[in-house]
Design a protein around this motif. Structure first.
Motif, short mmCIF file in Angstrom:
data_model
loop_
_atom_site.label_atom_id
_atom_site.label_comp_id
_atom_site.label_asym_id
_atom_site.label_seq_id
_atom_site.Cartn_x
_atom_site.Cartn_y
_atom_site.Cartn_z
N ALA A 9 48.63 92.29 -92.37
CA ALA A 9 48.06 91.69 -91.14
C ALA A 9 48.80 91.34 -90.03
O ALA A 9 50.00 91.54 -90.11
CB ALA A 9 47.75 90.05 -92.01
N GLU A 55 48.46 87.55 -81.29
CA GLU A 55 48.78 88.45 -82.39
C GLU A 55 49.29 89.72 -82.25
O GLU A 55 49.01 90.55 -81.04
CB GLU A 55 47.15 88.71 -83.08
N SER A 88 51.36 93.29 -83.86
CA SER A 88 51.36 94.26 -84.88
C SER A 88 52.82 94.41 -85.15
O SER A 88 53.75 94.50 -84.13
CB SER A 88 50.73 95.63 -84.62
N ASP A 119 57.21 86.54 -88.19
CA ASP A 119 55.76 86.06 -87.94
C ASP A 119 56.20 84.45 -87.75
O ASP A 119 56.63 83.92 -88.45
CB ASP A 119 55.13 86.16 -89.11
#
Length: 108
Positions: A2, A19, A21, A98
């Motif tokens: 995710a 967001e 990666s 994250d």
């Protein structure tokens, strides 16, 4: 895997959640999302300090300290460098980052 999330506190105080990666640099993520103040003029080669951010205290150990080249670029390229400064072109996103929170440094 995710997408990872990063919060950029922009120069005007507004927050932008992006967001990212895994394997992407924080600079790429900020530029792609249009974060105000993340320019990356040198394209990520650690030579311009136009992607300077301050890492929130709770994240500093996980992000790590700048290496010698990055520290030198910060010293030469920014009069607003602090102990929590990083060039976000040198921060490669990984799972343990994250939720990272950074503040865009003001330009000189």
């Amino acid at each position: 895997m995710a997408a990872l999330k990063v919060t950029f506190v922009q120069i005007d105080g507004g927050e932008k959640v992006v967001e990212v990666s895994a394997g992407e640099t924080l600079m790429e993520a900020g530029r792609n999302a249009g974060v105000d103040g993340i320019l990356g003029d040198c394209g990520g080669s650690c030579s311009c300090a136009t992607c300077h951010v301050y890492v929130d205290a709770q994240w500093r150990d996980k992000v790590g300290a700048p290496d010698e080249v990055e520290a030198s670029t910060l010293d030469m390229g920014s009069s607003v460098a602090r102990e929590d400064s990083r060039l976000c072109c040198q921060v490669i996103m990984r799972a343990e980052l994250d939720g990272l929170r950074v503040t865009v440094a003001p330009s000189d």
